[in-house]
Write an enzyme that holds these catalytic residues in place. Structure first.
Site, PDB file in Angstrom:
ATOM      1  N   TYR A 291      19.453   3.113 -23.145  1.00  0.00           N
ATOM      2  CA  TYR A 291      20.127   3.415 -21.871  1.00  0.00           C
ATOM      3  C   TYR A 291      20.855   2.173 -21.375  1.00  0.00           C
ATOM      4  O   TYR A 291      20.302   1.072 -21.374  1.00  0.00           O
ATOM      5  CB  TYR A 291      19.109   3.851 -20.802  1.00  0.00           C
ATOM      6  N   SER A 292      22.088   2.374 -20.913  1.00  0.00           N
ATOM      7  CA  SER A 292      22.844   1.258 -20.339  1.00  0.00           C
ATOM      8  C   SER A 292      22.275   0.898 -18.975  1.00  0.00           C
ATOM      9  O   SER A 292      21.872   1.787 -18.208  1.00  0.00           O
ATOM     10  CB  SER A 292      24.312   1.653 -20.140  1.00  0.00           C
TER      11      SER A 292
ATOM     12  N   CYS B 128      33.189   4.008 -21.718  1.00  0.00           N
ATOM     13  CA  CYS B 128      31.804   4.421 -21.929  1.00  0.00           C
ATOM     14  C   CYS B 128      31.641   5.880 -21.528  1.00  0.00           C
ATOM     15  O   CYS B 128      32.110   6.305 -20.480  1.00  0.00           O
ATOM     16  CB  CYS B 128      30.862   3.540 -21.113  1.00  0.00           C
TER      17      CYS B 128
ATOM     18  N   GLU C 253      31.588   2.160 -25.786  1.00  0.00           N
ATOM     19  CA  GLU C 253      30.181   2.544 -25.958  1.00  0.00           C
ATOM     20  C   GLU C 253      30.132   4.046 -25.698  1.00  0.00           C
ATOM     21  O   GLU C 253      30.215   4.484 -24.546  1.00  0.00           O
ATOM     22  CB  GLU C 253      29.301   1.797 -24.969  1.00  0.00           C
TER      23      GLU C 253
ATOM     24  N   TYR D 212      28.637   8.134 -26.981  1.00  0.00           N
ATOM     25  CA  TYR D 212      27.473   8.790 -27.564  1.00  0.00           C
ATOM     26  C   TYR D 212      27.698  10.282 -27.651  1.00  0.00           C
ATOM     27  O   TYR D 212      28.605  10.817 -27.058  1.00  0.00           O
ATOM     28  CB  TYR D 212      26.233   8.500 -26.711  1.00  0.00           C
TER      29      TYR D 212
END
Ligand code: A2P
Length: 451
Positions: free
Chosen positions: A241-242, A409, A449, A451
């Site tokens: 987790y960021s 992101c 970044e 996902y």
């Protein structure tokens, strides 16, 4: 530089399953598809890997930088590696040497001098052979020069973003806590940051580290170890987790940080998805404890130079690092250090947009906010890339300023659209995007970044 190994030996590239956070960066980066994964591990196929090192710099944990000298005939196969819980130890140098010499003699017996020379090159004496093997076995990567090449290769082959941080970024700490030795944090806050009426339950979770040292920079991430075991009875892998808070803590001066976590009820592909860790986190109550590893990440970092501009592009919970960076800038708003801040933020509706209220309170002369709403009733569907195209001239002015760093992101699917939109901004002004893109990557000014 290491001495060459006999041809019958291989310096095999391996990924440490105990450190790997299964973030998929290596698999995405490998230019020749030598890296693959199953539900357990990420692994390197020894029949495909050519040791180009492109995967090494982008790995946020360093788990990719593992090597074992082994006879080629006994290289660890992909299926072996899928079953590992830990890396095998390096076999003793003496036995490897004996095995290599036996192979060389067998080859010489069958085929003559040239085969023999090929099988055992460069070793004038048994001592030099032993020393070369020992240094190969003990060293990290095969060759420092290859790492340099890997950095360059990664910048070219990934064709997305930088594999180096902005030159002025602060030094990040990584891997201070591992699966074997996690740190225990205490939940000191857990509240919803999407509207109560919204479908998505996105939560702001604050973790306190007490007396433990857990330094993080904006853009870094942490790993959470969910409790329990998987179907095979093994502990669950960490989920990444960021961090959503700036380096001085969610609450300035406190030893805490925050995460932005969306409760996952179903997979995007429509298949059921257990959302194991997100549900665990979203259900945590104050005073509960959580096992944490990390920090991770050494490239997606904000510039430290005065006057740096931030171009931030995100969707959904991809807003976490943008919140961290924006908050760092907000806390020093009175000073002269901040440059321009421009944000493109995508969400389904206003209600689904995490941190909508606090974001709207930020002054327009502090941050230029562009909301791309895809399912707002009565409005056309907008993605972040659509707004970048609309603001092309302003975006290009920022891209052309070497004090600007760009951060993307969120959903993986946005990568191509965002790159196309940035390219459009350059091309409509008659600029060569490939030159600008390469410069952004080389200078550590474009980071993804997803996902
Ligand atoms: P969409 O309405 O098409 O799903 P999510 O809520 O799933 O996290 O998504 C956040 C936002 O990102 C949504 O507005 C979603 O739009 C949008 N989105 C989905 N795919 C892309 C894409 N390929 N590029 C940019 N934005 C996207």
């Amino acid at each position: 530089m290491n001495a060459p190994l006999p041809a019958s030996l291989l310096k095999q590239h391996l990924i440490d399953p105990e450190i790997c956070i299964r973030c998929n960066t290596c698999e995405e980066t490998c230019p020749i598809d030598a890296i693959t994964h199953d539900g357990n591990n990420y692994v390197v196929n020894p029949d495909v890997c050519n040791g180009c090192m492109a995967c090494v710099p982008p790995c946020p944990t360093g788990s990719i930088d593992n090597w074992r000298v082994i006879p080629r005939a006994r290289a660890y196969g992909v299926d072996d590696q899928f079953g590992w819980d830990a890396l095998p130890p390096q076999e003793p140098v003496e036995s490897l040497l004996a095995e290599a010499q036996a192979v060389a003699q067998a080859v010489a017996g069958q085929g003559g001098a040239s085969a023999s020379a090929d099988a055992a090159p460069a070793f004038a004496t048994p001592e030099s052979a032993s020393a070369a093997l020992a240094s190969a076995a003990l060293a990290g990567a095969p060759d420092d020069a290859l790492i340099e090449e890997g950095v360059a290769a990664a910048a070219v082959v990934v064709n997305r973003g930088a594999t180096v941080p902005p030159w002025s970024a602060a030094h990040p700490y990584v891997n201070l806590y591992t699966h074997k030795e996690p740190v225990v944090a205490t939940v000191v806050g857990n509240y919803r940051v999407t509207d109560d009426a919204a479908d998505s339950d996105v939560r702001h979770i604050v973790l306190d580290f007490g007396e433990a040292s857990f330094p993080v920079l904006e853009g870094q991430s942490i790993g959470i170890l969910p409790p329990g075991v998987d179907a095979r009875g093994r502990p669950h892998h960490a989920r990444q987790y960021s961090v959503a808070s700036p380096r001085d803590g969610e609450r300035p001066g406190y030893n805490n940080l925050s995460l932005t976590v969306k409760r996952v009820a179903a997979g995007r592909d429509g298949n059921t998805h257990d959302g194991l860790c997100s549900n665990y986190l979203c259900d945590l109550a104050k005073h509960d404890t959580v096992r944490v590893i990390g920090p991770f990440g050494n490239t997606f970092l904000m510039p430290g130079r005065s006057g740096a501009n931030l171009l931030m592009i995100c969707t959904g919970t991809g807003s976490a690092p943008m919140r961290a960076m924006t908050e760092r800038c907000r806390r020093r708003m009175d000073g002269k250090e901040n440059g321009k801040l421009m944000l493109f933020f995508g969400a389904r509706t206003r209600r689904e947009l995490p941190y909508f209220g606090p974001l709207m309170k930020l002054p327009a002369d502090f941050i230029d906010i562009n909301l791309a709403l895809s399912r707002e009733p009565g409005q056309p569907k907008r993605y972040v890339q659509d707004l970048i195209v609309e603001r092309a001239a302003d975006v290009l002015a920022l891209l052309n300023d070497d004090k600007t760093c760009v951060y993307v992101c969120g959903l993986k699917g946005m990568e191509t659209g965002v790159l196309d939109a940035l390219e459009h901004a350059a091309v409509q002004a008659g600029q060569d995007w490939s030159i600008l893109h390469q410069a952004l990557c080389r200078q550590g000014r474009l980071h993804f970044e997803t996902y």
